[in-house]
Design an enzyme around this catalytic site. Structure first.
Site, PDB file in Angstrom:
ATOM      1  CB  SER A 211      37.447  46.734  42.873  1.00 39.83           C
ATOM      2  OG  SER A 211      36.141  45.919  42.820  1.00 39.83           O
ATOM      3  NE  ARG A 215      41.107  42.327  41.301  1.00 41.04           N
ATOM      4  CZ  ARG A 215      39.983  42.659  41.702  1.00 41.04           C
ATOM      5  NH1 ARG A 215      39.166  42.752  40.634  1.00 41.04           N
ATOM      6  NH2 ARG A 215      39.580  42.845  42.768  1.00 41.04           N
ATOM      7  CG  ASN A 219      47.480  43.210  37.452  1.00 38.18           C
ATOM      8  OD1 ASN A 219      48.139  42.677  38.192  1.00 38.18           O
ATOM      9  ND2 ASN A 219      46.154  43.334  38.138  1.00 38.18           N
TER      10      ASN A 219
END
Length: 287
Positions: A211, A215, A219
């Protein structure tokens, strides 16, 4: 991207811009023999620029009234130091972790900021220098999953290091088999719970690492795609006389997204830095 016989379609344009400059063509989702040269070179250049800027700030620091550049660097250092003190209680560990967090923030911010360059600027310059209109080049290292997961893996290894350093090898090993559900006194149940606890710990480490990297990648990858779609609006305008207002929309959309993206690239660098501090802080704590 220049075309030999005809202009590329929207999908061809995007697919071309999502290809890396690689040593070999990637044929599988996971292939450790593939090296993305563009991500490595751009990341190294961004790192060098970040080190130079921080060195320049330290070199020009004065005890008197600071200039704007020195004040900005001092605010940045103070912000990172405050977050480090809040998450890392061990003063000795902070001597390494606080500068590490500062480096992580500046480095990732600069890599993210590569997304602010015009979509076709560096790829076209690279194609011209190579004499190949189909030469590949991606300039946002954090939109490359191998980069973000590599950074996350480095944080994981540091967590292991500090877990052993602070708790000792035996203390950390005991924690792996006794947390989070504890260790019953019955030897049979103790073995069963030890296996369960160890499995949960491994899942937690894996989930945090994946994660952590995904992440940032998600993005920045999404931001890169939006810039490509905005660039395609201008291309569509040039091909259609009826799209008179499309260039105006292209400029407005591009400007608004660029302004918003400044917040995104800063926020993502800050989040990655904060998670680094939190995970390293957890490595110092006993369960």
């Amino acid at each position: 991207m220049a075309a030999d016989a005809h202009a590329p379609t929207a999908s061809e344009y995007i697919v071309h811009h999502l290809q890396h400059l690689q040593n070999i063509k990637q044929t599988a989702i996971v292939d450790f023999s593939v090296i993305n040269y563009d991500s490595i070179v751009v990341a190294a250049l961004c790192g060098a620029i970040g080190l130079f800027v921080l060195w320049l700030g330290a070199r020009k620091a004065t005890a008197g009234v600071p200039g704007r550049f020195q004040a900005a660097v001092e605010m940045l250092v103070e912000m990172v130091d405050t977050q480090a003190k809040a998450n890392i209680k061990n003063a000795e560990s902070r001597k390494f972790i606080a500068p590490l967090a500062l480096t992580v923030f500046v480095w990732i911010f600069l890599m993210n900021a590569m997304d602010m360059l015009p979509v076709d600027l560096l790829p076209v310059l690279w194609q011209v220098s190579q004499g190949d209109s189909h030469a590949y080049l991606r300039v946002v290292p954090t939109a490359d999953l191998s980069t973000t997961l590599g950074l996350a893996l480095a944080v994981l290894l540091l967590c292991f290091w500090y877990s052993v350093k602070i708790k000792g090898a035996g203390g950390w090993a005991h924690e792996l088999v006794s947390a989070p559900f504890g260790m019953p006194k019955n030897p049979i149940f103790a073995v069963i719970m030890g296996v369960v606890n160890f499995s949960m710990q491994m899942i937690e480490y894996l989930a945090k690492t994946v994660s952590h990297g995904m992440r940032l990648f998600g993005n920045m990858y999404a931001g890169e795609l939006v810039f490509m779609l905005i660039a395609l609006m201008g291309g569509a305008a040039a091909m259609s006389l009826s799209g008179v207002l499309l260039p105006v929309g292209h400029i407005i959309a591009g400007s608004l997204w660029a302004i918003f993206h400044i917040l995104v690239i800063t926020l993502q660098a800050f989040i990655f830095m904060m998670l680094t501090l939190i995970y390293l802080g957890q490595a110092h704590e006993s369960h």
